[in-house]
Write an enzyme that holds these catalytic residues in place. Structure first.
Site, PDB file in Angstrom:
ATOM      1  N   HIS A 195      -0.069   8.151  -2.161  1.00 55.24           N
ATOM      2  CA  HIS A 195       0.494   8.137  -0.757  1.00 55.24           C
ATOM      3  C   HIS A 195       1.083   9.333  -0.304  1.00 55.24           C
ATOM      4  O   HIS A 195       1.048   9.514   0.815  1.00 55.24           O
ATOM      5  CB  HIS A 195       1.563   6.735  -0.800  1.00 55.24           C
ATOM      6  CG  HIS A 195       2.233   6.631   0.561  1.00 55.24           C
ATOM      7  ND1 HIS A 195       1.869   6.132   1.473  1.00 55.24           N
ATOM      8  CD2 HIS A 195       3.501   6.919   0.646  1.00 55.24           C
ATOM      9  CE1 HIS A 195       2.571   6.028   2.699  1.00 55.24           C
ATOM     10  NE2 HIS A 195       3.909   6.624   1.991  1.00 55.24           N
ATOM     11  N   TYR A 250      -1.374  12.580   7.398  1.00 62.19           N
ATOM     12  CA  TYR A 250      -0.585  12.236   8.513  1.00 62.19           C
ATOM     13  C   TYR A 250       0.234  13.461   9.510  1.00 62.19           C
ATOM     14  O   TYR A 250       0.386  13.355  10.611  1.00 62.19           O
ATOM     15  CB  TYR A 250       0.486  10.995   7.788  1.00 62.19           C
ATOM     16  CG  TYR A 250       1.308  10.289   8.974  1.00 62.19           C
ATOM     17  CD1 TYR A 250       0.715   9.328   9.822  1.00 62.19           C
ATOM     18  CD2 TYR A 250       2.744  10.558   9.015  1.00 62.19           C
ATOM     19  CE1 TYR A 250       1.710   8.804  10.600  1.00 62.19           C
ATOM     20  CE2 TYR A 250       3.480  10.125   9.860  1.00 62.19           C
ATOM     21  CZ  TYR A 250       2.950   9.163  10.627  1.00 62.19           C
ATOM     22  OH  TYR A 250       3.811   8.576  11.681  1.00 62.19           O
ATOM     23  N   ASN A 287       3.910   1.613  -1.567  1.00 66.00           N
ATOM     24  CA  ASN A 287       4.632   1.641  -2.871  1.00 66.00           C
ATOM     25  C   ASN A 287       3.820   1.638  -3.854  1.00 66.00           C
ATOM     26  O   ASN A 287       4.436   1.766  -5.383  1.00 66.00           O
ATOM     27  CB  ASN A 287       5.788   0.799  -2.453  1.00 66.00           C
ATOM     28  CG  ASN A 287       6.731   1.275  -1.425  1.00 66.00           C
ATOM     29  OD1 ASN A 287       7.599   2.017  -1.598  1.00 66.00           O
ATOM     30  ND2 ASN A 287       6.658   0.435  -0.529  1.00 66.00           N
ATOM     31  N   HIS A 331     -11.654   4.693  -1.754  1.00 67.43           N
ATOM     32  CA  HIS A 331     -11.664   3.654  -2.524  1.00 67.43           C
ATOM     33  C   HIS A 331     -13.385   3.023  -2.538  1.00 67.43           C
ATOM     34  O   HIS A 331     -13.703   2.929  -3.756  1.00 67.43           O
ATOM     35  CB  HIS A 331     -10.989   2.606  -2.138  1.00 67.43           C
ATOM     36  CG  HIS A 331      -9.306   2.865  -2.525  1.00 67.43           C
ATOM     37  ND1 HIS A 331      -8.534   3.646  -1.876  1.00 67.43           N
ATOM     38  CD2 HIS A 331      -8.501   2.587  -3.634  1.00 67.43           C
ATOM     39  CE1 HIS A 331      -7.366   3.777  -2.346  1.00 67.43           C
ATOM     40  NE2 HIS A 331      -7.451   3.140  -3.400  1.00 67.43           N
ATOM     41  N   ASN A 383       1.404   3.247  -5.233  1.00 71.59           N
ATOM     42  CA  ASN A 383       0.798   4.446  -5.602  1.00 71.59           C
ATOM     43  C   ASN A 383       1.426   5.530  -4.952  1.00 71.59           C
ATOM     44  O   ASN A 383       0.737   6.000  -3.976  1.00 71.59           O
ATOM     45  CB  ASN A 383      -0.733   4.501  -5.593  1.00 71.59           C
ATOM     46  CG  ASN A 383      -1.480   5.750  -6.320  1.00 71.59           C
ATOM     47  OD1 ASN A 383      -0.639   6.601  -6.481  1.00 71.59           O
ATOM     48  ND2 ASN A 383      -2.842   5.629  -6.579  1.00 71.59           N
ATOM     49  N   ILE A 384       2.542   5.667  -5.242  1.00 68.05           N
ATOM     50  CA  ILE A 384       3.295   7.111  -4.648  1.00 68.05           C
ATOM     51  C   ILE A 384       2.503   8.327  -4.618  1.00 68.05           C
ATOM     52  O   ILE A 384       2.677   9.341  -3.806  1.00 68.05           O
ATOM     53  CB  ILE A 384       4.850   6.949  -5.240  1.00 68.05           C
ATOM     54  CG1 ILE A 384       5.401   5.857  -4.898  1.00 68.05           C
ATOM     55  CG2 ILE A 384       5.470   8.193  -4.681  1.00 68.05           C
ATOM     56  CD1 ILE A 384       5.586   5.541  -3.521  1.00 68.05           C
ATOM     57  N   TRP A 390       0.768  -1.368  -0.061  1.00 71.57           N
ATOM     58  CA  TRP A 390      -0.012   0.075   0.166  1.00 71.57           C
ATOM     59  C   TRP A 390       0.842   1.127  -0.010  1.00 71.57           C
ATOM     60  O   TRP A 390       0.417   2.419  -0.408  1.00 71.57           O
ATOM     61  CB  TRP A 390      -0.705   0.038   1.113  1.00 71.57           C
ATOM     62  CG  TRP A 390      -1.978  -0.804   0.976  1.00 71.57           C
ATOM     63  CD1 TRP A 390      -2.125  -2.096   1.922  1.00 71.57           C
ATOM     64  CD2 TRP A 390      -3.426  -0.634   0.143  1.00 71.57           C
ATOM     65  NE1 TRP A 390      -3.591  -2.636   1.221  1.00 71.57           N
ATOM     66  CE2 TRP A 390      -4.069  -1.782   0.380  1.00 71.57           C
ATOM     67  CE3 TRP A 390      -3.685   0.297  -1.046  1.00 71.57           C
ATOM     68  CZ2 TRP A 390      -5.217  -1.789  -0.428  1.00 71.57           C
ATOM     69  CZ3 TRP A 390      -4.689   0.135  -1.591  1.00 71.57           C
ATOM     70  CH2 TRP A 390      -5.373  -1.125  -1.332  1.00 71.57           C
TER      71      TRP A 390
END
Length: 389
Positions: free
Chosen positions: A319, A327, A313, A352, A315-316, A311
């Site tokens: 993320h 975060y 890596n 999603h 979709n950088i 998760w």
């Protein structure tokens, strides 16, 4: 005589002799401390506001990356599963449900004609995240950067960051870098809206020129892969889907599982094709046209050994947005790392689910529950931090 002595004592020459040799050491020390504090402050602010640098995609020949062991393992598992279906359930667990559910949904969207609605919803979601990032970064610049008088620091060559790296300017001069509030222009906004990123910064890394051969290769890949994708749907997925309707009507659990496993293999192929078409070919095509230097749209998710790594890596772009705007702000406000991770994961699961449920008009929360189960599994295993650095 005393008066003459006093005159002699106050002469500039005598004053220089009477002054201690290192009397200004404290002044220099304080000056150096202020300079170090200034540079540290600027560096901290720029780490927060600069999140892009010149990088090639891993699947590009110029990246120098050759670790595709995960792809080889995946190919071996798929070949074995096609010859021995009895052990396919265990193999599906090893591959991870993270590949299975999105592909089934993608197939359903294509088969039911809801792909157009999903595309429109996806574009609106991207615009929302881009504008949110644009607003937040400029708010940081206005409220945190500008009051400190750090306008000229963006061009300071002695402070290391993305903007002061000459490779990020596309061969340009550091003195040509834009500073706040000069970045608040229509041209700058529209460049960001069309750029292949969700995170805004004042000075994006730029490539030196447009490579025509690279551009044509990406274009040919896009045309070829979309035809292969449509061919798989017409020749493999739709026939299997039609045959699987009867077991679902009769609620025959054994046959239902068997039909789902039959459609899982083409779904895997479709997922890989879609990944290469969108994350490598399409995004690199757009980036090359716009001379956008940061091509790290993904990392080596195919070598994932945990759900966390996958998760973080696969979709950088998304993320990085979660990392920067969800975060880190939560951590800065005093929340714990676990609370920040949980917030990111729940928000990602809801997002999603929304992208799938709204076009299909089916709010069943299946994808959300599946992602939550993955998060619970990750926590029980004591996996590493969801949000990678």
């Amino acid at each position: 005589m005393a008066s003459h002595a006093e005159v002699r004592d106050t002469s500039p020459k005598l004053r220089r002799k009477s002054t201690p040799r290192f009397s200004n050491i404290h002044v220099r020390s304080r000056t150096m401390e202020r300079s170090k504090f200034y540079e540290d402050l600027v560096e901290e602010m720029r780490r927060k506001m600069c999140c892009h640098k010149n990088r090639e995609s891993l699947l590009s020949s110029s990246s120098g990356f050759f670790n595709y062991r995960g792809m080889l393992n995946w190919a071996v598992v798929v070949l074995l599963s096609m010859s021995e279906r009895s052990g396919y359930a265990a193999q599906m667990i090893n591959l991870g449900a993270v590949l299975f559910f999105p592909l089934c949904v993608l197939t359903t969207l294509s088969a039911t004609g809801a792909a157009g609605s999903a595309l429109v919803l996806g574009i609106h979601s991207i615009m929302f995240m881009k504008l949110y990032s644009y607003h937040e970064v400029n708010r940081w610049l206005r409220e945190e950067w500008a009051p400190l008088g750090l306008k000229s620091a963006i061009k300071h060559p002695g402070i290391s960051s993305c903007a002061s790296d000459p490779s990020n300017t596309g061969g340009g001069n550091l003195q040509q870098l834009v500073t706040f509030p000069d970045n608040l222009t229509v041209k700058d906004l529209y460049y960001f809206l069309f750029a292949p990123t969700l995170c805004y910064q004042m000075n994006f890394p730029r490539s030196s020129k447009i490579r025509i051969r690279f551009l044509l290769r990406r274009l040919l890949e896009m045309i070829f892969l979309i035809h292969v994708f449509i061919g798989l749907i017409q020749q493999w997925v739709l026939p299997v889907t039609r045959n699987s309707m009867q077991p679902f009507v009769e609620m025959n659990l054994t046959m239902m599982i068997n039909q789902l496993l039959l459609i899982a293999i083409p779904n895997h192929f479709m997922w890989l094709i879609f990944f290469h078409w969108f994350f490598h070919s399409t995004l690199n095509f757009i980036a090359e046209l716009m001379r956008f230097g940061d091509r790290r749209f993904y990392r080596d998710w195919w070598n994932s050994e945990t759900l966390t790594y996958f998760w973080s890596n696969s979709n950088i772009i998304l993320h990085k947005w979660y990392m920067r705007h969800i975060y880190r702000p939560l951590i800065e406000k005093g929340y714990s790392k676990w609370e920040g991770q949980a917030s990111v994961f729940v928000l990602s699961a809801l997002y999603h689910e929304y992208l799938i449920a709204a076009p299909l008009r089916m709010f069943r929360m299946w994808l959300f529950i599946e992602m939550m189960l993955q998060n619970i599994y990750r926590v029980l295993r004591g996996s590493d931090c969801l949000v990678s650095k």
